[in-house]
Write an enzyme that holds these catalytic residues in place. Sequence first.
Site, PDB file in Angstrom:
ATOM      1  N   CYS A 261     -10.432   2.928  -4.051  1.00 27.47           N
ATOM      2  CA  CYS A 261      -9.344   3.019  -3.067  1.00 27.47           C
ATOM      3  C   CYS A 261     -10.043   3.393  -1.770  1.00 27.47           C
ATOM      4  O   CYS A 261     -10.861   4.328  -1.751  1.00 27.47           O
ATOM      5  CB  CYS A 261      -8.337   4.093  -3.458  1.00 27.47           C
ATOM      6  SG  CYS A 261      -7.133   4.459  -2.153  1.00 27.47           S
TER       7      CYS A 261
ATOM      8  N   TYR B 285       1.072   2.099  -1.111  1.00 26.31           N
ATOM      9  CA  TYR B 285       1.189   0.858  -1.878  1.00 26.31           C
ATOM     10  C   TYR B 285       1.047   1.137  -3.378  1.00 26.31           C
ATOM     11  O   TYR B 285       1.563   0.413  -4.208  1.00 26.31           O
ATOM     12  CB  TYR B 285       0.087  -0.130  -1.470  1.00 26.31           C
ATOM     13  CG  TYR B 285       0.349  -0.908  -0.205  1.00 26.31           C
ATOM     14  CD1 TYR B 285       1.503  -0.711   0.551  1.00 26.31           C
ATOM     15  CD2 TYR B 285      -0.565  -1.870   0.237  1.00 26.31           C
ATOM     16  CE1 TYR B 285       1.729  -1.440   1.718  1.00 26.31           C
ATOM     17  CE2 TYR B 285      -0.342  -2.604   1.385  1.00 26.31           C
ATOM     18  CZ  TYR B 285       0.796  -2.395   2.130  1.00 26.31           C
ATOM     19  OH  TYR B 285       1.026  -3.117   3.268  1.00 26.31           O
ATOM     20  N   GLY B 286       0.281   2.177  -3.690  1.00 26.87           N
ATOM     21  CA  GLY B 286      -0.123   2.414  -5.078  1.00 26.87           C
ATOM     22  C   GLY B 286       1.015   2.609  -6.062  1.00 26.87           C
ATOM     23  O   GLY B 286       0.853   2.386  -7.254  1.00 26.87           O
TER      24      GLY B 286
ATOM     25  N   CYS C  36      -8.255  -2.630   1.545  1.00 26.68           N
ATOM     26  CA  CYS C  36      -7.367  -1.896   0.637  1.00 26.68           C
ATOM     27  C   CYS C  36      -7.533  -2.512  -0.745  1.00 26.68           C
ATOM     28  O   CYS C  36      -7.305  -3.722  -0.924  1.00 26.68           O
ATOM     29  CB  CYS C  36      -5.930  -2.048   1.124  1.00 26.68           C
ATOM     30  SG  CYS C  36      -4.687  -1.381  -0.004  1.00 26.68           S
TER      31      CYS C  36
ATOM     32  N   ASP D  99      -4.894  -2.143   6.109  1.00 26.26           N
ATOM     33  CA  ASP D  99      -4.702  -1.239   4.963  1.00 26.26           C
ATOM     34  C   ASP D  99      -3.257  -0.712   5.022  1.00 26.26           C
ATOM     35  O   ASP D  99      -2.562  -0.895   6.025  1.00 26.26           O
ATOM     36  CB  ASP D  99      -5.705  -0.074   5.033  1.00 26.26           C
ATOM     37  CG  ASP D  99      -5.588   0.878   3.841  1.00 26.26           C
ATOM     38  OD1 ASP D  99      -5.255   0.432   2.734  1.00 26.26           O
ATOM     39  OD2 ASP D  99      -5.826   2.091   4.027  1.00 26.26           O
TER      40      ASP D  99
HETATM   41  N1  DGL Z   1      -6.084   2.431   0.631  1.00 22.24           N
HETATM   42  C1  DGL Z   1      -5.388   1.786  -0.421  1.00 22.24           C
HETATM   43  C2  DGL Z   1      -6.364   1.239  -1.481  1.00 22.24           C
HETATM   44  O1  DGL Z   1      -7.508   1.004  -1.195  1.00 22.24           O
HETATM   45  C3  DGL Z   1      -4.274   2.463  -1.156  1.00 22.24           C
HETATM   46  C4  DGL Z   1      -3.448   3.559  -0.668  1.00 22.24           C
HETATM   47  C5  DGL Z   1      -1.985   3.401  -1.042  1.00 22.24           C
HETATM   48  O2  DGL Z   1      -1.540   3.795  -2.143  1.00 22.24           O
HETATM   49  O3  DGL Z   1      -1.281   2.826  -0.202  1.00 22.24           O
HETATM   50  O4  DGL Z   1      -5.971   0.969  -2.597  1.00 22.24           O
END
Ligand code: DGL
Length: 264
Positions: free
Chosen positions: A189, A43-44, A75, A11
């Site tokens: 998420c 990542y978002g 993720c 993740d």
């Molecule tokens: N845990 C990640 C997901 O399931 C996202 C978190 C992030 O923005 O990095 O999308």
Amino acid sequence: MDPVSPVLLFDSGIGGLSVLAEVRKLLPQAPVIYAADNAGLPYGTKTEAEIAARVAGLLGRMTERLRPRLVCIACNTASTIALGIVRDVLEVPIVGTVPAIKPAAAMTQTGVIGLLGTEATIRQGYVDRLEAEFASDKLLLRHAAPGLVTAAEAKLRGEPVDPGACAEAVAGLRRQPGGERIDTVVLACTHFPLLMEELALAFGPDVRFVDGAQGIARRIAFLTAGQPWQRRDADLALFTRGGDDVDALRPGLARYGLDRVEVF
Ligand code: DGL
């Protein structure tokens, strides 16, 4: 199959621990490496190209070095963008994380479903396709809630959770036309189930939540059925960047059986 070969969960941060918790229930004997690309968190807010390059590159190097029997991209953001590419370039089985729209469509009584994810996830064609396939007769309202990612990270470090982050997520869904009739919320998420108590309080008793973690754990158990398992060392958490934030996570990680912490 080498019995010490681990399952690798990946993740951007600690969100994949919500998946690890379900994997532990089904496969308590499985050696696990939990990898967090905290140098790339969040990542978002990144572009599709950035996320795909980062995830494919890192998982390539990790697979080569760690020799996992299976990789789980725990993720939603990385999975909805990079699952296809990663499957194309790696030979190890890859399990992805898919927003739980199908079970939500089966659960809703009012026909109105909320979906909370990252900015990058909620704009994906992958989500459009799931909506068209499983929820075309429902109203699916999407909202990006990056504040919940920050709040979940803080919670695992033992810091107080900002109640404003949950309130913002509720308001973001409720203020959309039809939002007052939402009775089911997809946590799209992996960070968000780590805030289940806080979200349940913020949404109130008439809303139920659904996420993909149990389904992912079942899929991992299915794909590894009959394989031998042996844990030689304590399970390992890997971070792409070390520092005080990671040190503050150690007690929280230990609650998930991750007693060793290293930088990749
Ligand atoms: N845990 C990640 C997901 O399931 C996202 C978190 C992030 O923005 O990095 O999308």
